[in-house]
Design an enzyme around this catalytic site. Structure first.
Site, mmCIF file in Angstrom:
data_model
loop_
_atom_site.group_PDB
_atom_site.id
_atom_site.type_symbol
_atom_site.label_atom_id
_atom_site.label_comp_id
_atom_site.label_asym_id
_atom_site.label_seq_id
_atom_site.Cartn_x
_atom_site.Cartn_y
_atom_site.Cartn_z
ATOM 1 N N ASP A 293 0.878 -1.185 0.000
ATOM 2 C CA ASP A 293 0.000 0.000 0.000
ATOM 3 C C ASP A 293 0.909 1.227 0.000
ATOM 4 O O ASP A 293 2.091 1.130 0.331
ATOM 5 C CB ASP A 293 -0.869 -0.007 1.277
ATOM 6 C CG ASP A 293 -2.105 0.880 1.167
ATOM 7 O OD1 ASP A 293 -2.082 1.861 0.402
ATOM 8 O OD2 ASP A 293 -3.089 0.592 1.871
ATOM 9 N N HIS A 294 0.359 2.367 -0.372
ATOM 10 C CA HIS A 294 1.121 3.616 -0.277
ATOM 11 C C HIS A 294 1.196 4.055 1.181
ATOM 12 O O HIS A 294 0.150 4.242 1.802
ATOM 13 C CB HIS A 294 0.416 4.729 -1.058
ATOM 14 C CG HIS A 294 0.330 4.490 -2.526
ATOM 15 N ND1 HIS A 294 -0.860 4.578 -3.221
ATOM 16 C CD2 HIS A 294 1.285 4.179 -3.434
ATOM 17 C CE1 HIS A 294 -0.630 4.337 -4.504
ATOM 18 N NE2 HIS A 294 0.655 4.084 -4.663
ATOM 19 N N TYR A 470 -5.133 3.795 1.988
ATOM 20 C CA TYR A 470 -6.362 3.067 1.608
ATOM 21 C C TYR A 470 -6.224 2.355 0.262
ATOM 22 O O TYR A 470 -7.227 2.129 -0.415
ATOM 23 C CB TYR A 470 -7.574 4.001 1.516
ATOM 24 C CG TYR A 470 -7.814 4.896 2.696
ATOM 25 C CD1 TYR A 470 -8.183 4.373 3.920
ATOM 26 C CD2 TYR A 470 -7.700 6.280 2.579
ATOM 27 C CE1 TYR A 470 -8.424 5.189 5.001
ATOM 28 C CE2 TYR A 470 -7.937 7.110 3.661
ATOM 29 C CZ TYR A 470 -8.290 6.557 4.869
ATOM 30 O OH TYR A 470 -8.535 7.378 5.933
ATOM 31 N N HIS A 471 -4.987 2.014 -0.138
ATOM 32 C CA HIS A 471 -4.791 1.432 -1.471
ATOM 33 C C HIS A 471 -4.115 0.059 -1.410
ATOM 34 O O HIS A 471 -3.121 -0.166 -2.099
ATOM 35 C CB HIS A 471 -3.914 2.367 -2.320
ATOM 36 C CG HIS A 471 -4.469 3.741 -2.510
ATOM 37 N ND1 HIS A 471 -3.666 4.847 -2.730
ATOM 38 C CD2 HIS A 471 -5.746 4.196 -2.516
ATOM 39 C CE1 HIS A 471 -4.430 5.912 -2.866
ATOM 40 N NE2 HIS A 471 -5.699 5.552 -2.734
ATOM 41 N N PRO A 472 -4.627 -0.897 -0.643
ATOM 42 C CA PRO A 472 -3.953 -2.198 -0.600
ATOM 43 C C PRO A 472 -4.090 -2.934 -1.934
ATOM 44 O O PRO A 472 -5.160 -2.902 -2.553
ATOM 45 C CB PRO A 472 -4.690 -2.950 0.515
ATOM 46 C CG PRO A 472 -6.056 -2.360 0.511
ATOM 47 C CD PRO A 472 -5.873 -0.904 0.157
#
Ligand SMILES: Cc1cc2nc3c(=O)[nH]c(=O)nc-3n(C[C@H](O)[C@H](O)[C@H](O)COP(=O)(O)OP(=O)(O)OC[C@H]3O[C@@H](n4cnc5c(N)ncnc54)[C@H](O)[C@@H]3O)c2cc1C
Length: 535
Positions: A293-294, A470-472
């Site tokens: 993720d980021h 929130y970017h898995p």
């Protein structure tokens, strides 16, 4: 019996179900664990902070928690995900970003035929209905509404002016030929409402006779026989039900849901399955691996003037007026996602491409909107995240119960270069935020409490404050190596009729927000399934 059973009605799964059911002779069942997602919290763009709250009554949200992050002072991070038709497109910040062209070219270089930028661009355009009209990069006749951001908050213009003073260019289109610079984002909204996958793809086709949408239907497992999926079992209304599979199963449970469903079905790393007493149907060591993720961090400032959004007494009065304005005219701050300004910059001059992203929020906001003491003040937040983290974590099962939350270890900042890039991105951003004219609007910094001068101070702050964006992605990665879970046609390697289509198939995360890419993945998956069926 359905020809196709799609598991998960989110950004990718909703698109797959909608596109496959375009053919009236094809039957599709869509199984979604969440409800229909009709709440005003979902449809009103400005309600984002309410939607992600970590309360039991929030049934729209899976409310995950990560394992303690060893490079982040052992903090366990809250991880909201959409649990409704539309999935996380019903809960996200609505920023419309595709990533950089090199992201997809890299997927193709990894051996994934058909996924270069030139080959995926038609799917982005097919999905898109951009209010600016069509051009070489954009579409104007797809289901997904894309609208210009509202630039009216004065923090936005001050930020862009501070950036210009330091020679950061202004960018009119972050999804066009050149994304480098600062500007105002576009959003997946339409006429003041969230344009989720449910709103854009599913609502218009609810009456299709060949599409059966089941909500509050939590999938337990795919029933496998001799390497073929023959049925899907799910829990609904207190009963375990079963739908037979005519042709294929498409798993679209998201980066956390999809590997969990595969493992519960006996598809995954042998040790992990045997540990939980699950019969191995098909050994695939990569399921759940490659989770990334980021990492992001937030600067929070108190402003001199009472502009922006606040949850304090005066802010609450203004917000009541904003609700009136919204419900009478669909206008005002609630009609727009409050993250309009941002951009992509380089953390160091030597970087080949812009490698970090910014989002400005006109609310002193932190910790997934759970720091209420900040939010009662007036001010703004700047979110900084690096675009290509190298750290990798993993998802494993807690137990064999489909109702149990999986173990999620993002392993953020594990790779030493991620810390370095975050530190450099922090420094570039700090210069902009403490420069004129933005600095003239600031009463005082809240997080961090002052300008940080040394690397050691910055690293301490990062370890204490870094969170995920929130970017898995990546837990069922597409590829050719031994750890790949799906091939370039998104078929689970070694199985006849199971595909995965969602954020989990990304071999490497794109540099940018992930929703548009998940929608593109859904579009491309549906096309490939149709082609393969016709062959
Ligand atoms: C708070 C937040 C803010 C974000 N902001 C942005 C943004 O501004 N811009 C952007 O581009 N991206 C953003 N994202 C990321 C983006 O929304 C996601 O990457 C994208 O929606 C993921 O799509 P997906 O199809 O992989 O998964 P999802 O859309 O999450 O869909 C998975 C679906 O599967 C269902 N499911 C899971 N398990 C089961 C099961 N066992 N049985 C049945 N159904 C199941 C889930 O309920 C869900 O509906 C954000 C995400 C969040 C959560």
């Amino acid at each position: 019996m359905a020809d196709y059973v799609v598991i998960g009605g989110g950004s990718s799964g909703g698109v797959v179900a909608a596109r496959l059911s375009e053919d009236p002779n094809t039957t599709v069942t869509l199984l979604e664990a969440g409800g229909p997602g009709n709440s005003k919290f979902v449809s009103i763009p400005g309600m984002f902070a309410g939607l992600i709250q970590d309360y039991k009554i929030n049934k729209l949200n899976w409310r995950f928690r990560t394992a303690p992050q060893k490079k982040l002072n052992n903090r366990s991070l809250y991880h909201p995900r959409g649990k409704m038709l539309g999935g996380s497109s019903g809960m996200n910040g609505m920023v419309y970003i595709r990533g950089e062209s090199g992201d997809y070219d890299r997927w193709s270089e990894l051996g994934n035929e058909g996924w270069s930028y030139d080959e995926v661009l038609p799917y982005f355009r097919k999905a898109e209905n951009n209010e600016r009209g069509a051009d070489d990069y954009h579409g104007d006749s797809g289901p997904l509404h894309v609208s210009n951001g509202d630039e009216s908050f004065d923090f936005y213009s001050a930020f862009l002016a501070s950036g210009e003073k330091l020679d950061y260019p202004k960018t009119a289109d972050f999804n066009g030929a050149n994304r480098e610079g600062l500007g105002i984002y576009q959003f997946t909204t339409k006429n003041g409402e969230r344009a989720s996958v449910k709103f854009c793809y599913l609502d218009p086709i609810m009456d299709r006779k060949n599409l059966d949408i089941q909500v509050k239907a939590t999938v337990r497992r795919i029933v496998m026989e001799d390497g073929r999926a023959v049925a899907v079992e799910y829990d609904q209304d207190g009963q375990t039900k079963r739908v037979e599979v005519g042709k294929e199963v498409i798993v679209s449970g998201g980066a956390f849901g999809s590997p969990q469903i595969l493992m519960l079905s006996g598809i995954g790393p042998r040790d992990e399955l045997e540990k939980h007493g699950i019969t191995v149907q098909h050994e695939l060591p990569g399921v759940g691996e490659n989770l990334h993720d980021h990492p992001d961090v937030m600067f929070v400032f108190k402003s001199k003037k009472r502009t922006g959004i606040s949850l304090g007494p005066l802010g609450t009065l203004k917000n009541l007026a904003a609700f009136y304005q919204y419900f009478t005219k669909r206008k005002g701050w609630l009609a727009n996602p409050p993250t309009a300004a941002g951009g992509f910059l380089r953390s160091e001059p030597g970087k080949n491409n812009p490698d970090f992203q910014l989002h400005m929020v006109p609310l002193p906001y932190r910790n997934h909107a759970h720091d209420y003491m900040s939010m009662i003040k007036w001010g703004f937040t700047m979110i900084v995240n690096i675009g290509h983290p190298r750290s990798r974590g993993r998802l494993t099962l807690k137990d064999a119960n489909p109702g149990s939350e999986p173990n999620i270890d993002l392993n953020l900042l594990d790779h030493v270069d991620d810390l370095k890039d975050m530190r450099n991105a922090f420094k570039v951003t700090q210069e902009i935020l403490h420069g004129p004219p933005l600095k003239d609007k600031i009463a005082k910094p809240l997080y961090p409490k002052r300008y940080l001068d040394t690397d050691a101070e910055i690293d301490d702050f990062l370890r204490a404050e870094v969170n995920h964006a929130y970017h898995p992605v990546g837990t069922c990665k597409m590829g050719r190596d031994d750890m790949a879970v799906v091939d370039a046609r998104l078929k689970v390697r070694g199985l006849a009729n199971v595909r995965v289509a969602d954020a989990s198939i990304m071999p490497e995360i794109i540099n940018g927000n992930t929703n548009a890419t998940c929608i593109m993945i859904g579009e491309k998956a549906a096309d490939m399934i149709k082609q393969d069926a016709a062959a």
